[in-house]
Design an enzyme around this catalytic site. Structure first.
Site, PDB file in Angstrom:
ATOM      1  N   ASP A 128      -6.394 -32.026  61.352  1.00  0.00           N
ATOM      2  CA  ASP A 128      -5.627 -32.714  62.381  1.00  0.00           C
ATOM      3  C   ASP A 128      -4.482 -31.701  62.562  1.00  0.00           C
ATOM      4  O   ASP A 128      -4.259 -30.680  61.858  1.00  0.00           O
ATOM      5  CB  ASP A 128      -5.043 -34.089  61.559  1.00  0.00           C
ATOM      6  CG  ASP A 128      -4.429 -35.144  62.758  1.00  0.00           C
ATOM      7  OD1 ASP A 128      -3.966 -34.586  63.994  1.00  0.00           O
ATOM      8  OD2 ASP A 128      -4.214 -36.209  62.548  1.00  0.00           O
ATOM      9  N   GLU A 157       1.933 -43.114  66.244  1.00  0.00           N
ATOM     10  CA  GLU A 157       1.963 -42.590  64.881  1.00  0.00           C
ATOM     11  C   GLU A 157       3.006 -43.095  63.938  1.00  0.00           C
ATOM     12  O   GLU A 157       3.543 -44.275  64.191  1.00  0.00           O
ATOM     13  CB  GLU A 157       1.955 -41.190  64.995  1.00  0.00           C
ATOM     14  CG  GLU A 157       0.503 -40.566  65.713  1.00  0.00           C
ATOM     15  CD  GLU A 157       0.235 -38.924  65.532  1.00  0.00           C
ATOM     16  OE1 GLU A 157       0.708 -38.709  64.216  1.00  0.00           O
ATOM     17  OE2 GLU A 157       0.354 -38.116  66.423  1.00  0.00           O
TER      18      GLU A 157
HETATM   19  C1  BGC Z   1      -2.978 -37.032  65.496  1.00  0.00           C
HETATM   20  C2  BGC Z   1      -4.186 -36.908  65.955  1.00  0.00           C
HETATM   21  C3  BGC Z   1      -4.374 -36.373  67.511  1.00  0.00           C
HETATM   22  C4  BGC Z   1      -3.945 -34.908  67.046  1.00  0.00           C
HETATM   23  C5  BGC Z   1      -3.853 -34.145  68.161  1.00  0.00           C
HETATM   24  C6  BGC Z   1      -2.373 -35.739  65.492  1.00  0.00           C
HETATM   25  O1  BGC Z   1      -0.914 -35.947  65.309  1.00  0.00           O
HETATM   26  O2  BGC Z   1      -3.086 -37.653  64.242  1.00  0.00           O
HETATM   27  O3  BGC Z   1      -4.881 -38.609  66.201  1.00  0.00           O
HETATM   28  O4  BGC Z   1      -5.712 -36.146  67.644  1.00  0.00           O
HETATM   29  O5  BGC Z   1      -2.592 -35.213  66.637  1.00  0.00           O
HETATM   30  O6  BGC Z   1      -2.953 -34.481  69.217  1.00  0.00           O
END
Ligand code: BGC
Length: 635
Positions: free
Chosen positions: A328, A525
């Site tokens: 991630d 998030e």
């Molecule tokens: C998130 C992921 C995402 C990634 C790319 C991260 O902050 O947890 O779900 O795919 O960013 O954007």
């Protein structure tokens, strides 16, 4: 609240505490899904390891630098020089939430951007094309004009794998139209605590939903064969236990300064981790998912992104996952304070590609050093690159007679009425009717006057939620081409029906019915972590103003999770949980006006109070306001 949060700054400033059944057959058939046999799905695509002969030949010709390049994923807007794609042999780029083309956000600009980068990759000695990843988590949601589907919380209420598969097929087609070939989806998290800002990214609190609908989404994105030009590489995320973190362990503070759940520690026995959080991976691996994203969270104090037991032991060896792991966004940086050491721990644990995403030269050089110093064995590098190349071969990217550039013929169907029709069907089936006194619903289309209120009645941004054009989404006209609820009502009623509206619900006197559309404003998030899920004061006012007019009141709630609604329920006649339905508001009016009966069933237990959270089906003394699976229909 409209917020514009710079994602890079947010992550940099916060996270680095190291150590810390009723479906329209025509639509489904048109998408080629109606042809399933009575046995269900056809066998998944051929095993990725069946490409190993070709992979071995290529690997034998690669330098260490070329191999490390394949393991490096950079954020496109962090590229210091586009020629760095060749200089560092980059294997992959991404557009994180809100990372648009420099030329602006349009279908043409996205396509030109991706093709432009791909052309650079084709200038490298071995001409290995890029994997270009984007968070297409509810449609190709970064691109203006794309059809936005309901977020997974709503899809979970449909209980309809075929529909979820068809939604994923449409998403894949729109993603492909732009030259992007990899979606960071599906999210098969099993959110167990609604205070978590990512609750809406999961299909529901019960593992069976992640298992069945996650599998369906992979089949839709990857189709039966990754080599199909209409398929995209799927990515099951976030492995594992992201939805099971313990309150108070979040790796950073939410905007109110509180450390709640996101990126926290999942304190759970292995048996429970397997029973609850592993299920979506068992099924998506079986369906042939080509990539999996290890999570930010820890499991009993150990960062998942550095856990050999989880990444190599359980996922690769036990479940037999043959694809590759993509870390991630900056998750590797969180493993330990020393970045070089963190890279070593993660790669040795089994990480195959790193979403760096900004300082890609630094990552490249540090991993090179680690290999030269013998701290990361060459065999591990070869295994990682083998896994990445398997996928590239399976996708037909290594096929010299096939161009890795976008198929611009797909622009014709991007955001098309046909695609919107599938999303509208998803919306219809995702609505959960929680209350319907005196048969308030369905409404007649021939009423003399309908008064529409609430801040979200005419707000496509609130309707779509987070991960829409911007990382956090935003209130207001975030994307063109959709239908708000107000517009959908106007489209539905008879020409003689007068539709009046006011945000605060005032002026409803004399109307036959009031419809109030309220709920959460967009977030994504940890920014959405909350310890109070009460309705906003303006939402309560809008309901009260409507009720004071002495008319029947229908409440439609947009939210990424159940909220505390006891008072509101008492003051209205009908209540519909609409989740975050996306651009196709007409799916809501299809049900309100009785063209379709409600069939949605709650994907989460609905709590009576904050004190009841976390609450999940199967708990001891389970006594929610509405049980998991609840949902009324019309007679
Ligand atoms: C998130 C992921 C995402 C990634 C790319 C991260 O902050 O947890 O779900 O795919 O960013 O954007």
């Amino acid at each position: 609240m409209t917020k514009k949060i710079n994602r890079r700054q947010f992550i940099e400033s916060s996270a680095l505490a190291a150590g810390a059944t009723m479906f329209a057959p025509t639509i489904i058939e048109a998408l080629g899904i109606g042809t399933r046999t009575a046995m269900g799905y056809p066998a998944a695509q051929k095993p990725l390891s069946s490409y190993d002969r070709q992979v071995r030949e290529l690997l034998a010709r690669m330098t260490l630098e070329e191999k490390i390049g394949q393991m490096t994923q950079a954020e496109q807007d962090a590229l210091k020089d586009v020629n760095d794609i060749q200089k560092y042999f980059l294997g992959s780029l991404l557009s994180g939430g809100g990372s648009d083309p420099k030329a602006g956000n349009s279908l043409a600009a996205w396509t030109d951007m991706c093709d432009g980068y791909q052309e650079h990759a084709l200038k490298t000695r071995l001409r290995i094309p890029l994997l270009y990843g984007a968070d297409a988590v509810h449609g190709h949601n970064n691109v203006l004009g794309a059809v936005m589907f309901p977020h997974n919380v709503g899809l979970g209420c449909t209980r309809n794998p075929k529909l979820v598969e068809s939604a994923a097929r449409v998403t894949a087609e729109e993603v492909r139209a732009t030259g992007v070939n990899w979606a960071f989806a599906p999210c098969v998290t099993v959110p167990r605590d609604e205070r978590w800002g990512r609750t809406y990214e999961g299909f529901g609190e019960a593992p069976e939903l992640a298992r069945t609908l996650g599998e369906a989404a992979v089949r839709g994105l990857q189709r039966d064969d990754l080599g199909d030009p209409l398929s995209v590489l799927a990515c099951a995320k976030h492995f594992v236990g992201d939805g099971g973190t313990t309150i108070g362990t979040a790796g950073f503070a939410n905007p109110e300064g509180k450390h709640l759940l996101d990126q926290g520690d999942t304190q759970l026995s292995e048996a429970d981790l397997r029973k609850i959080h592993l299920q979506g991976y068992i099924s998506t691996v079986k369906a042939g998912v080509g990539s999996i994203m290890p999570s930010y969270n820890s499991w009993n104090g150990v960062k998942v992104s550095g856990s050999r037991r989880l990444l190599t032991g359980i996922l690769k060896q036990e479940l037999g996952f043959e694809g590759f792991l993509i870390s991630d966004y900056k998750a590797v940086n969180q493993i330990t304070k020393d970045y070089k050491e963190a890279i070593g721990i993660s790669i040795n644990a089994g990480m195959d590609m790193v979403m760096v995403p900004t300082d890609y030269e630094q990552f490249f050089n540090l991993l090179l050093e680690l290999v030269k110093e013998g701290k990361v064995p060459m065999a591990r590098i070869d295994d990682a690159v083998t896994r990445i190349l398997r996928v590239k071969f399976a996708m037909g990217l290594m096929n010299k007679s096939r161009s890795p550039l976008a198929d611009r013929r797909l622009h014709k169907t991007f955001g098309s009425a046909k695609h919107r029709q599938v999303a509208r069907e998803c919306v219809r089936q995702s609505l959960v009717l929680l209350k319907n006194e005196k048969r308030t619903l369905p409404l007649s289309k021939k009423l003399a006057r309908i008064h529409v209120g609430g801040k979200s009645a005419d707000d496509i941004g609130n309707q779509c939620g987070g991960w829409t054009i911007e990382w956090q989404g935003k209130s207001g006209e975030v994307t063109p081409g959709g239908t708000t609820i107000l517009k959908a009502i106007q489209n539905t009623v008879s020409p003689a029906t007068k539709v009046t509206s006011s945000k605060d619900g005032s002026g409803a006197g004399g109307a036959d019915v009031g419809i109030v559309v309220i709920g959460e404003t967009p977030y994504a998030e940890g920014v959405g972590d909350r310890d109070d899920l009460a309705l906003a004061a303006e939402d309560v006012t809008a309901i009260n103003n409507m009720k004071q007019a002495g008319i029947p009141v229908v409440v439609v709630l947009f939210s990424g999770r159940p909220m505390i609604i006891n008072d509101a329920l008492g003051r209205c006649d009908a209540f519909v949980a609409a989740w975050l339905p996306g651009t196709e508001g007409q799916g809501v009016t299809d049900v309100l006006f009785g063209d379709y009966k409600p069939t949605g069933k709650l994907s989460f237990s609905w709590p009576r109070s904050m004190a009841q959270i976390p609450i999940n089906v199967g708990d001891k003394n389970y006594d929610p306001l509405f049980k998991y699976g609840f949902g009324l229909t019309f007679a």
